[in-house]
Design a protein around this motif. Structure first.
Motif, mmCIF file in Angstrom:
data_model
loop_
_atom_site.group_PDB
_atom_site.id
_atom_site.type_symbol
_atom_site.label_atom_id
_atom_site.label_comp_id
_atom_site.label_asym_id
_atom_site.label_seq_id
_atom_site.Cartn_x
_atom_site.Cartn_y
_atom_site.Cartn_z
ATOM 1 N N SER A 75 -52.395 -12.087 -34.606
ATOM 2 C CA SER A 75 -52.871 -11.401 -35.806
ATOM 3 C C SER A 75 -52.774 -12.302 -37.035
ATOM 4 O O SER A 75 -52.163 -13.372 -37.015
ATOM 5 C CB SER A 75 -52.049 -10.137 -36.037
ATOM 6 N N GLU B 204 -55.418 1.317 -43.755
ATOM 7 C CA GLU B 204 -55.573 0.208 -42.806
ATOM 8 C C GLU B 204 -55.479 -1.145 -43.509
ATOM 9 O O GLU B 204 -54.739 -2.032 -43.077
ATOM 10 C CB GLU B 204 -56.917 0.343 -42.103
ATOM 11 N N ARG B 205 -56.228 -1.300 -44.588
ATOM 12 C CA ARG B 205 -56.199 -2.562 -45.338
ATOM 13 C C ARG B 205 -54.839 -2.797 -45.985
ATOM 14 O O ARG B 205 -54.354 -3.928 -46.026
ATOM 15 C CB ARG B 205 -57.277 -2.579 -46.424
ATOM 16 N N GLY C 25 -57.084 -8.346 -49.264
ATOM 17 C CA GLY C 25 -56.539 -7.129 -48.660
ATOM 18 C C GLY C 25 -56.025 -6.144 -49.695
ATOM 19 O O GLY C 25 -56.261 -4.937 -49.600
ATOM 20 N N ALA D 160 -51.084 -11.654 -39.662
ATOM 21 C CA ALA D 160 -49.701 -11.676 -40.148
ATOM 22 C C ALA D 160 -48.902 -12.784 -39.468
ATOM 23 O O ALA D 160 -48.148 -13.512 -40.124
ATOM 24 C CB ALA D 160 -49.034 -10.325 -39.908
ATOM 25 N N LYS E 278 -48.327 -6.477 -43.953
ATOM 26 C CA LYS E 278 -47.859 -7.307 -42.832
ATOM 27 C C LYS E 278 -47.991 -8.793 -43.151
ATOM 28 O O LYS E 278 -47.092 -9.585 -42.839
ATOM 29 C CB LYS E 278 -48.640 -6.979 -41.557
ATOM 30 N N GLU F 116 -52.289 -3.927 -43.376
ATOM 31 C CA GLU F 116 -52.542 -5.316 -42.971
ATOM 32 C C GLU F 116 -52.075 -6.288 -44.060
ATOM 33 O O GLU F 116 -51.456 -7.320 -43.769
ATOM 34 C CB GLU F 116 -54.023 -5.529 -42.667
#
Length: 162
Positions: free
Chosen positions: A54, A115-116, A97, A56, A122, A119
């Protein structure tokens, strides 16, 4: 393809130098700051593009590279680590983000905002964790004389045991 590679090398370099100018970094450190930011971005991008990890985790590894280079340069050039660290982290910060999180909140699309936002959180946590991991290593570890002295001390202990 070639344009994309050149853009992914040149843009973080120039952006990091621009950020260095904005924060009044001395001119003699501009090139080093640019190389630090560029190296972190290349690591991040290569992990995101060529693995299944990912963003992150890629941010964590990119940050580790940035902080390692910053620690080495701070010993070699005799300046504070924040000169290279703050400007080198710039390409990895999840600005888009955070922007899209606020945008979706204003547009009342709460699921996309969550969701954004998660992310971006993270990625920010990956950056903080990367900084903490490398900065926990003592400064002497990055000094060239440390390894020579350590090898000398180990040999000296071994000869005493005999």
């Amino acid at each position: 393809m070639i344009r994309e590679i050149i853009a992914n090398i040149l843009c973080p370099f120039v952006g990091t130098i621009g950020y260095s100018v904005l924060y009044n970094v001395p001119k003699r450190y501009y090139f080093s700051c640019g190389m630090t930011g560029m190296a972190g971005w290349i690591v991040y991008l290569s992990i995101v593009k060529f693995t299944v990890l990912s963003a992150a985790i890629a941010s964590f590894f990119g940050t580790v590279v940035v902080v390692l280079i910053s620690r080495m340069l701070t010993v070699r050039l005799k300046c504070p680590v924040t000169v290279f660290l703050i400007s080198g982290i710039f390409p990895l910060v999840p600005g888009a983000g955070v922007y899209y999180t606020a945008y979706y909140l204003v547009m009342e699309q709460l699921s996309l905002a969550a969701e954004r936002g998660l992310e971006a959180l993270k990625v920010a946590f990956g950056i903080v964790l990367g900084i903490a991991v490398v900065l926990s290593v003592p400064r002497e570890f990055f000094q060239p004389g440390y390894w020579r002295q350590r090898k000398y001390r180990i040999r000296k202990k071994e000869t005493r045991k005999l």
